[in-house]
Design an enzyme around this catalytic site. Structure first.
Site, PDB file in Angstrom:
ATOM      1  N   ARG A  53     -43.960  31.992 -28.799  1.00 29.82           N
ATOM      2  CA  ARG A  53     -44.705  31.698 -27.578  1.00 29.82           C
ATOM      3  C   ARG A  53     -45.728  30.616 -27.919  1.00 29.82           C
ATOM      4  NH1 ARG A  53     -48.924  32.428 -29.843  1.00 29.82           N
ATOM      5  NH2 ARG A  53     -49.904  32.108 -27.831  1.00 29.82           N
ATOM      6  N   GLY A  54     -46.418  30.136 -26.877  1.00 28.32           N
ATOM      7  CA  GLY A  54     -47.335  29.007 -27.099  1.00 28.32           C
ATOM      8  C   GLY A  54     -46.567  27.716 -26.837  1.00 28.32           C
ATOM      9  N   ALA A  55     -47.205  26.814 -26.077  1.00 30.55           N
ATOM     10  CA  ALA A  55     -46.467  25.658 -25.548  1.00 30.55           C
ATOM     11  C   ALA A  55     -45.757  24.794 -26.608  1.00 30.55           C
ATOM     12  CB  ALA A  55     -47.425  24.823 -24.692  1.00 30.55           C
ATOM     13  N   ARG A  94     -38.664  29.859 -19.788  1.00 33.47           N
ATOM     14  CA  ARG A  94     -40.029  30.145 -19.294  1.00 33.47           C
ATOM     15  C   ARG A  94     -40.482  28.930 -18.478  1.00 33.47           C
ATOM     16  NH1 ARG A  94     -44.469  32.492 -23.269  1.00 33.47           N
ATOM     17  NH2 ARG A  94     -45.398  33.192 -21.316  1.00 33.47           N
ATOM     18  N   GLN A 207     -52.830  38.239 -27.043  1.00 29.53           N
ATOM     19  CA  GLN A 207     -52.575  37.183 -28.040  1.00 29.53           C
ATOM     20  C   GLN A 207     -53.832  36.849 -28.844  1.00 29.53           C
ATOM     21  OE1 GLN A 207     -51.479  37.160 -24.905  1.00 29.53           O
ATOM     22  NE2 GLN A 207     -49.660  35.922 -24.602  1.00 29.53           N
ATOM     23  N   ASP A 248     -50.809  25.030 -21.480  1.00 29.65           N
ATOM     24  CA  ASP A 248     -49.342  25.047 -21.387  1.00 29.65           C
ATOM     25  C   ASP A 248     -48.800  23.867 -20.605  1.00 29.65           C
ATOM     26  OD1 ASP A 248     -50.273  27.981 -21.731  1.00 29.65           O
ATOM     27  OD2 ASP A 248     -48.208  27.848 -22.447  1.00 29.65           O
ATOM     28  N   ASN A 258     -53.317  27.272 -18.254  1.00 34.75           N
ATOM     29  CA  ASN A 258     -53.385  27.990 -19.538  1.00 34.75           C
ATOM     30  C   ASN A 258     -53.380  29.484 -19.233  1.00 34.75           C
ATOM     31  OD1 ASN A 258     -53.550  27.889 -22.435  1.00 34.75           O
ATOM     32  ND2 ASN A 258     -55.638  28.651 -22.282  1.00 34.75           N
ATOM     33  N   LYS A 259     -53.362  30.270 -20.274  1.00 40.23           N
ATOM     34  CA  LYS A 259     -53.272  31.728 -20.143  1.00 40.23           C
ATOM     35  C   LYS A 259     -54.245  32.262 -19.103  1.00 40.23           C
ATOM     36  CE  LYS A 259     -50.929  33.833 -21.753  1.00 40.23           C
ATOM     37  NZ  LYS A 259     -49.674  34.216 -21.053  1.00 40.23           N
TER      38      LYS A 259
HETATM   39  O1  MRU Z   1     -47.791  33.351 -22.825  1.00 35.35           O
HETATM   40  P1  MRU Z   1     -48.087  32.547 -24.056  1.00 35.35           P
HETATM   41  O2  MRU Z   1     -48.567  33.372 -25.206  1.00 35.35           O
HETATM   42  O3  MRU Z   1     -46.926  31.649 -24.434  1.00 35.35           O
HETATM   43  O4  MRU Z   1     -49.279  31.611 -23.630  1.00 35.35           O
HETATM   44  C1  MRU Z   1     -49.817  30.719 -24.556  1.00 35.35           C
HETATM   45  C2  MRU Z   1     -51.036  30.055 -24.096  1.00 35.35           C
HETATM   46  O5  MRU Z   1     -51.473  30.206 -22.966  1.00 35.35           O
HETATM   47  C3  MRU Z   1     -51.664  29.103 -25.038  1.00 35.35           C
HETATM   48  O6  MRU Z   1     -53.042  29.059 -24.853  1.00 35.35           O
HETATM   49  C4  MRU Z   1     -51.085  27.714 -24.763  1.00 35.35           C
HETATM   50  O7  MRU Z   1     -49.691  27.731 -24.896  1.00 35.35           O
HETATM   51  C5  MRU Z   1     -51.595  26.703 -25.647  1.00 35.35           C
HETATM   52  S1  MRU Z   1     -50.836  26.915 -27.214  1.00 35.35           S
HETATM   53  C6  MRU Z   1     -51.182  25.652 -28.202  1.00 35.35           C
END
Ligand code: MRU
Length: 371
Positions: A53-55, A94, A207, A248, A258-259
């Site tokens: 996970r994470g962009a 996603r 996370q 993201d 973002n999250k």
């Molecule tokens: O749902 P996730 O864990 O994939 O969400 C990730 C985030 O929101 C991060 O803050 C975002 O991807 C930036 S990661 C460098």
């Protein structure tokens, strides 16, 4: 990054060149498990179920997915229609992180630029590996640029501890190396600047509490996990000097997805005059969208991720129900912080204000695309 003295990345291609290896992030910090992905279906599952996970990491994983699609072509040749269909499946794993579409399309065009089956396979592998390497380097540069902001605060505070706050995990686990939001933190720590990080737990999947806390701890960075709602209180009491988050998807006008919960941190930061920075590689900019609130697709996930909390009980990972059995829940995974609440962006090319003009000055080659 080093974990217990060992060099680690969250994704790499095995020596057999047929297996993509990943750290299964669902199980951290309690269990460290490496999973093998050998097919497009495996890749899609790993992205959907958030093994990865994470962009930036989702982008690199999608890129390796295209490589596996070329490798596992059902025919001797790699049919364009087959490959495009596999890429569409990958891209829809996603919806919010634009890096997924970016990574998949980049490998797809590398494949289309050559002919011959082995040449296409080779091109896909090389492009996927390049994406991973480039993202690692971009994150290193984000650290180099972002550390100047922390240095300034440290100087202003005459060497007293600089208190940073971050949301979710935008660390090396979410990228390839260094992270985005964490890159300036690692750089500051490595330069001997006294820092402490407030880590939002980041419900529902935690996370922050699980991954960011683990990462920072492994690097020796002082940190404290807080509930998602604590940030505003800490800011009112001058216990936060700067907020840094990842993203993201960010529009070329500066709206930041973002999250979920990031927007509330930005509001609290603005109310308390605290700088709110967003760190991102250029792969996270969406050069096609102008209005983030209206146009960025926000993922909604399984409500059971809200109703249950995962933890460790006597060596076993368990899910515990925290709501009444019959209560429905809703699971909005991301929110959008409008550009006006963002102090600036930390990118691989430098720091800029959250405005269309400044973003495009940093990435002038994108100007024709957005006019
Ligand atoms: O749902 P996730 O864990 O994939 O969400 C990730 C985030 O929101 C991060 O803050 C975002 O991807 C930036 S990661 C460098």
């Amino acid at each position: 990054m080093k974990v217990d003295g060992k060099d680690l990345r969250p994704i790499w291609l095995d020596e057999d060149l047929k297996t993509v290896k990943i750290i299964d992030q669902r199980l951290l910090p309690h269990k460290f498990v490496i999973a093998d992905l050998k097919s497009v279906d495996n890749i899609i599952m790993a992205i959907k179920e958030m093994y990865v996970r994470g962009a930036p990491l989702i982008g690199a994983t999608g890129a390796y997915g295209v490589y596996l699609a070329t490798l596992n072509s059902p025919a001797k040749t790699i049919d364009d229609g087959y490959l495009k269909a596999e890429c569409s499946r990958l891209k829809s794993a996603r919806p919010t992180a634009v890096n997924l579409v970016w990574g998949v399309d980049k490998v797809l065009s590398a494949v289309f630029s050559v002919s011959g089956t082995s040449e296409k396979i080779d091109a896909a592998r090389k492009e996927a590996e390049k994406i991973a390497e480039d993202e690692a380097e971009n994150c290193r540069k984000i650290g180099e640029h972002g550390v100047s902001l922390i240095e300034d605060i440290s100087r202003r505070k005459k060497g007293e501890t600089v208190h940073l706050l971050t949301h979710c995990n935008a660390g090396w686990l979410a990228c390839i190396e260094y992270g985005t939001a964490t890159a300036p933190m690692y750089a500051a720590y490595d330069r001997g600047i006294d820092i402490h990080v407030w880590v939002d737990e980041t419900r529902p999947l935690n996370q922050g509490a699980r991954l960011t806390a683990w990462e920072l701890g492994k690097h020796g960075i002082r940190h404290t996990v807080i509930t998602d709602n604590a940030g505003g209180h800490l800011m009112q009491h001058k216990m936060v000097d700067m907020v840094i988050t990842g993203t993201d998807r960010t529009t070329f006008t500066g709206d930041v997805a973002n999250k979920i919960g990031t927007y509330l941190k930005a509001l609290a930061a603005r109310d308390n005059n605290i700088p709110f920075y967003v760190a991102l590689p250029s792969s996270t900019f969406d050069w096609t969208l102008r209005n983030g609130i209206k146009e960025i697709p926000i993922e909604t996930r399984d409500p059971d991720e809200v109703r249950y909390v995962q933890g460790m009980d006597q060596g076993k990972t368990i899910d515990v129900l925290i709501t009444p059995e019959s209560s429905p829940a809703a699971n909005f995974a991301f929110d959008v912080t409008p550009a006006r609440l963002v102090t600036g962006f930390i990118t691989e090319r430098g720091i800029c204000k959250a405005s269309e003009k400044e973003i495009l000055n940093l990435f002038p080659e994108k100007k024709p695309a957005v006019l």
